[in-house]
Scaffold this motif. Sequence first.
Motif: not given
Length: 535
Positions: A102-103, A210-215, A220-224, A238-241
């Motif tokens: 999204d960025y 993995f694609v960085f989503k949010r920290y 936590q850190i979220r990836y997809v 699909d999702n890595l946390i």
Amino acid sequence: MKITQLTLAATLVVAALGGNAANAATTLVYCSEASPAGFDPSQYTSGTDFDASAETVFNRLTQFERGGTTVIPGLATGWDVSPDGLTYTFHLRNGVKFHTTDYFTPTRDFNADDVVFTFQRLLDPNNPFRKAYPSESPYFSDMGLNTNIKSVSKVDEHTVSFALNQVDAAFVQNLAMSFASIQSAEYADKLLKEGKAQNINEEPIGTGPFVFKRYQKDAQIRYVANKAYWKPEDVKIDNLIFSITTDASVRLQKLKAGECQVSGYPRPADISLMQADPNLTVMQQPGFNLGFLAYNVTHKPLDQLKVRQALDMAIDKPAIVKAVYQGAGQLAQNALPPNQWSFDPSIKDAPYDPVKARELLKEAGVAPGTEISLWAMTVQRASNPNARMSAQMIQQDWAKVGIKANIVSYEWGEYIKRAKAGEHDAMIYGWTGDNGDPDNWLGVLYSCAAVNGSNFAKWCDSAYDKLIQQAKVSPDQAQRTKLYQQAQRILKDQVPITPIANSVVFQPMRKEVRDFKISPFGLTAFYGVSLAPTK
């Protein structure tokens, strides 16, 4: 059913991902031990930071096989080396996509411009991006790559050439290390134009699995999954946390409750509990690591050899190994682990001798009651599972010879930052080899070039440095071994560190985790890992 706090947390994770029970099977939660300092791998030297960025978001030109030390192609499909060993030509992979987030939305595939940008930024203090966002590259500099790489040039869209000033026997291995992760030149240019260059460390863009989503710091850190990954067989979840959980007992509780599928750095005392749990698997292998104590030789009275010798022989190391490592470690007597080639088995410790230690301190003019700071890590590491306990035992040992040690601790990122600035007197630290080459120990941790980086002893010895530099440029492993062993003896004689232990690495996980590999380099990677459906 009684809803516990832990069960509620797990439910919230699934809900936040918008999934049901079936979808949750493709969500892997890793209970990590600390918050990363950032997401630009070139700026850091810690496994915590590398796990959160280099092992998820990024790739390198070369890479290590999963669970091994063999170098294999990465973003480069192959490479050629000139007869004199001074020119490396890398042939780049076609069709590799940078992440769309999204960025940032890329307009082109990975190419030679990205490699040139990545390394020019590291090499040139006047690089426009580095001027806009001043940052250090400690690992790159610690290894002397900032002075040995003469140039990086684009031959064509998919070919890059590196020219070296002198032979580097481990150059291909070095480029497989986390700090050499390839950045997007297009993304960097966008950030530069927007005046947001610092975002390269906060909102990473790579080519990794993995694609960085949010920290959320300390949470936590979220990836997809990167659905466009160039090696699709490596993306199986699909999702890595990353669930940041600093307390080892809480990590154990969450693992047993199924709130995380993999957990980092267990306490030795918990291994038997994990092994007895039918829902868990505990992998283990001999560690490629060293837990040690570094003496800041720029601080008085540690600038005196007799003082360092005294403090070294005042420590009851076998007692620390027994109490802290609890059967999962062996006494270390050298600055290298025994499974590193060129290790010199003839090097032995000075015996534990508090009487002799007191005599040496008196000869050095150190008065009883002299105070020094003793830093202890707040995170668990395979190289030292309980630095606080180690520090307390060292504190007691030093008190017996008249030295008052004041234990100091900081949050992990602050600990490293302050240590690099040389604020400590003595500090507990640990290291796991990063590329299988002795220079990754003897150069990165103790060379003159690393004094402002990972050389926390701040020790610089010209005779030692000459030997390791000669070893680094020799293509003959037997000759390199001879030189490195001479260097090990100087290191032992000058006592910039006290080696404490080499440990066994344990990796606990849920039974449903498939094809996880323990990295010999102490990293935690989830590409190639899958989850079996739970019953």
